[in-house]
Design a protein around this motif. Sequence first.
Motif, PDB file in Angstrom:
ATOM      1  N   PRO A 195       0.794  -1.228   0.000  1.00  0.00           N
ATOM      2  CA  PRO A 195       0.000   0.000   0.000  1.00  0.00           C
ATOM      3  C   PRO A 195       0.829   1.282   0.000  1.00  0.00           C
ATOM      4  CG  PRO A 195      -0.922  -1.587   1.547  1.00  0.00           C
ATOM      5  CD  PRO A 195       0.379  -2.160   1.086  1.00  0.00           C
ATOM      6  N   LYS A 196       1.910   1.282   0.775  1.00  0.00           N
ATOM      7  CA  LYS A 196       2.694   2.508   0.897  1.00  0.00           C
ATOM      8  C   LYS A 196       3.709   2.677  -0.223  1.00  0.00           C
ATOM      9  CE  LYS A 196       1.979   2.769   5.884  1.00  0.00           C
ATOM     10  NZ  LYS A 196       2.591   2.799   7.225  1.00  0.00           N
ATOM     11  N   ASP A 197       3.632   1.803  -1.238  1.00  0.00           N
ATOM     12  CA  ASP A 197       4.442   2.000  -2.439  1.00  0.00           C
ATOM     13  C   ASP A 197       3.898   3.142  -3.287  1.00  0.00           C
ATOM     14  OD1 ASP A 197       6.057  -0.111  -1.748  1.00  0.00           O
ATOM     15  OD2 ASP A 197       5.090  -1.564  -3.071  1.00  0.00           O
ATOM     16  N   SER A 198       2.742   3.662  -2.930  1.00  0.00           N
ATOM     17  CA  SER A 198       2.086   4.711  -3.716  1.00  0.00           C
ATOM     18  C   SER A 198       1.873   5.951  -2.865  1.00  0.00           C
ATOM     19  CB  SER A 198       0.750   4.200  -4.264  1.00  0.00           C
ATOM     20  OG  SER A 198       0.944   3.058  -5.069  1.00  0.00           O
ATOM     21  N   GLY A 199       2.962   6.525  -2.385  1.00  0.00           N
ATOM     22  CA  GLY A 199       2.880   7.724  -1.562  1.00  0.00           C
ATOM     23  C   GLY A 199       2.780   8.990  -2.401  1.00  0.00           C
ATOM     24  N   PHE A 200       2.549  10.113  -1.738  1.00  0.00           N
ATOM     25  CA  PHE A 200       2.412  11.385  -2.444  1.00  0.00           C
ATOM     26  C   PHE A 200       3.707  11.756  -3.164  1.00  0.00           C
ATOM     27  CE2 PHE A 200       2.222  16.076  -2.654  1.00  0.00           C
ATOM     28  CZ  PHE A 200       1.021  16.217  -3.313  1.00  0.00           C
ATOM     29  N   ASN A 201       4.844  11.577  -2.504  1.00  0.00           N
ATOM     30  CA  ASN A 201       6.118  11.859  -3.160  1.00  0.00           C
ATOM     31  C   ASN A 201       6.350  10.937  -4.353  1.00  0.00           C
ATOM     32  OD1 ASN A 201       7.039  14.025  -1.528  1.00  0.00           O
ATOM     33  ND2 ASN A 201       7.701  12.599   0.060  1.00  0.00           N
ATOM     34  N   TYR A 240       4.254  19.745  -7.688  1.00  0.00           N
ATOM     35  CA  TYR A 240       5.232  19.444  -8.737  1.00  0.00           C
ATOM     36  C   TYR A 240       5.797  20.739  -9.326  1.00  0.00           C
ATOM     37  CZ  TYR A 240       7.409  17.751 -12.989  1.00  0.00           C
ATOM     38  OH  TYR A 240       8.323  17.488 -13.982  1.00  0.00           O
ATOM     39  N   ALA A 241       4.925  21.698  -9.600  1.00  0.00           N
ATOM     40  CA  ALA A 241       5.377  22.967 -10.158  1.00  0.00           C
ATOM     41  C   ALA A 241       6.313  23.687  -9.190  1.00  0.00           C
ATOM     42  CB  ALA A 241       4.173  23.848 -10.480  1.00  0.00           C
ATOM     43  N   ALA A 242       6.035  23.573  -7.892  1.00  0.00           N
ATOM     44  CA  ALA A 242       6.893  24.204  -6.895  1.00  0.00           C
ATOM     45  C   ALA A 242       8.281  23.561  -6.869  1.00  0.00           C
ATOM     46  CB  ALA A 242       6.245  24.100  -5.519  1.00  0.00           C
ATOM     47  N   ARG A 243       8.321  22.251  -7.045  1.00  0.00           N
ATOM     48  CA  ARG A 243       9.604  21.535  -7.012  1.00  0.00           C
ATOM     49  C   ARG A 243      10.341  21.596  -8.348  1.00  0.00           C
ATOM     50  NH1 ARG A 243       8.556  15.840  -3.702  1.00  0.00           N
ATOM     51  NH2 ARG A 243       7.386  16.741  -1.936  1.00  0.00           N
ATOM     52  N   HIS A 244       9.599  21.646  -9.438  1.00  0.00           N
ATOM     53  CA  HIS A 244      10.205  21.597 -10.776  1.00  0.00           C
ATOM     54  C   HIS A 244       9.660  22.722 -11.647  1.00  0.00           C
ATOM     55  CE1 HIS A 244      11.909  17.655  -9.799  1.00  0.00           C
ATOM     56  NE2 HIS A 244      10.722  17.310  -9.339  1.00  0.00           N
ATOM     57  N   GLY A 300       3.311  13.099   6.109  1.00  0.00           N
ATOM     58  CA  GLY A 300       4.346  13.239   7.126  1.00  0.00           C
ATOM     59  C   GLY A 300       5.740  13.409   6.555  1.00  0.00           C
ATOM     60  N   ASP A 301       5.979  12.878   5.353  1.00  0.00           N
ATOM     61  CA  ASP A 301       7.300  12.988   4.732  1.00  0.00           C
ATOM     62  C   ASP A 301       7.305  13.982   3.578  1.00  0.00           C
ATOM     63  OD1 ASP A 301       5.712  11.527   3.031  1.00  0.00           O
ATOM     64  OD2 ASP A 301       7.238  10.019   2.549  1.00  0.00           O
ATOM     65  N   VAL A 302       6.268  14.834   3.513  1.00  0.00           N
ATOM     66  CA  VAL A 302       6.142  15.794   2.418  1.00  0.00           C
ATOM     67  C   VAL A 302       6.550  17.180   2.901  1.00  0.00           C
ATOM     68  CG1 VAL A 302       4.552  16.871   0.782  1.00  0.00           C
ATOM     69  CG2 VAL A 302       4.293  14.448   1.352  1.00  0.00           C
ATOM     70  N   GLU A 303       7.475  17.780   2.201  1.00  0.00           N
ATOM     71  CA  GLU A 303       7.976  19.104   2.560  1.00  0.00           C
ATOM     72  C   GLU A 303       6.919  20.174   2.286  1.00  0.00           C
ATOM     73  OE1 GLU A 303      11.685  22.090   1.275  1.00  0.00           O
ATOM     74  OE2 GLU A 303      11.509  20.066   0.424  1.00  0.00           O
ATOM     75  N   PRO A 311       1.564  20.468   4.737  1.00  0.00           N
ATOM     76  CA  PRO A 311       0.870  20.412   6.024  1.00  0.00           C
ATOM     77  C   PRO A 311       0.020  21.654   6.257  1.00  0.00           C
ATOM     78  CG  PRO A 311       3.168  21.010   6.330  1.00  0.00           C
ATOM     79  CD  PRO A 311       3.027  20.669   4.881  1.00  0.00           C
ATOM     80  N   ALA A 312      -1.140  21.444   6.873  1.00  0.00           N
ATOM     81  CA  ALA A 312      -2.035  22.554   7.185  1.00  0.00           C
ATOM     82  C   ALA A 312      -1.430  23.423   8.281  1.00  0.00           C
ATOM     83  CB  ALA A 312      -3.404  22.028   7.610  1.00  0.00           C
ATOM     84  N   GLU A 313      -1.815  24.691   8.305  1.00  0.00           N
ATOM     85  CA  GLU A 313      -1.325  25.627   9.322  1.00  0.00           C
ATOM     86  C   GLU A 313      -2.469  25.993  10.263  1.00  0.00           C
ATOM     87  OE1 GLU A 313       0.141  28.762   6.788  1.00  0.00           O
ATOM     88  OE2 GLU A 313       2.193  28.003   6.925  1.00  0.00           O
TER      89      GLU A 313
END
Length: 364
Positions: A118-124, A158-162, A284-287, A179-181
Amino acid sequence: MRRFLRWMFRATVVGAAVLAVAVGVVFLIPVRTTVAAIAPRADTQYWQMQGGYRIAYTRLAPAAGAPRRLPVVFLHGGPGGYVHSSIIQTLQPLADAGHEVFLYDQRGSGLSDRLPRPKDSGFNDQIADLHEIVGRQLGVERVALVGQSHGARLAAYYAARHPEKVARLVLGSPANLEPAEYDEQGRAVVESRYPIPETLDFRIPDPEQYRRDTGLSAMPAKVILAQAFAMAFNVKTVSDAEADAALNTLAAGFTRNMVCDPKNVKPEEGGAGVYVRTGANWFGDVEDPRPQMRRFPGPVLVLQGQCDFVPYAEAYEYVDLFPDARYQFIPGGGHILWWEQPEAYVRHIAGFLSEDASQRGQVQ
């Protein structure tokens, strides 16, 4: 005391045994299929990804004789959604105008391969897939991204990173930034930062109905347990076919919350993917993308319908963060804009993709 401890031990063993039997019984109950699983279309093609899995896509070729314009990549919602035939039909005018349009099912959903865990398909991972599609599969310098809901969030990250790969960005009914603020009282910061303008007449679907339609309790117990095991142990205890069948059934009901008029709901086409939600719904692992979003140089269009369940503030945060962004309100449209307002939806996109810098301006 010793007798009491022995009693407690036996009670615990018996309780665990009863629980194990109950769980076993739940897993023996088959999930009822109410929507047939999606089948490849005549125009379905596949990219063989470097990770060894396939991504399914549909290509809309530019009309003969039309001037060649910027390639367009469409990103569907979810996570766990898929490319519905209605969006293929809706975006055809972009191809007629000279854009080569690609619509693909994200890994773990639609006609694309399901991955072992299941976790092979993360947001990153989804961002990495998009980067491979743009750079390796399409082999183009830059594209225009058109995202819907979760796909809009994916496109923005994606646009922010690339930024060098994205010329223009269209975000339809964008999901909230993670993450929400939150403020000191635990309230989302965007709520006070971006109040709804008096000029916009929103007609939000019944929030209680939406919660009932989309809540975990609406799923079969077998699939609820499977999702718990997926999150805790990264294993699939129920087959993809059964788990997806449950989500397809759920989607056939909750899409009534995605339109202004339930009569405009399109039939479910059976492409849901349950397990991708385990990984792609965890950030949790997304910048935090906000600092990079503020540096994105390209133009951005945010589209939102009158009956969208996504709060205005969450959608408008994208407009505030991207330096060259505008907001377009679409009356009579729900979360899935093209189900009720296909002409307006594609007209705004086509106009945005074709305009030059002198025509751009902030619209609220």
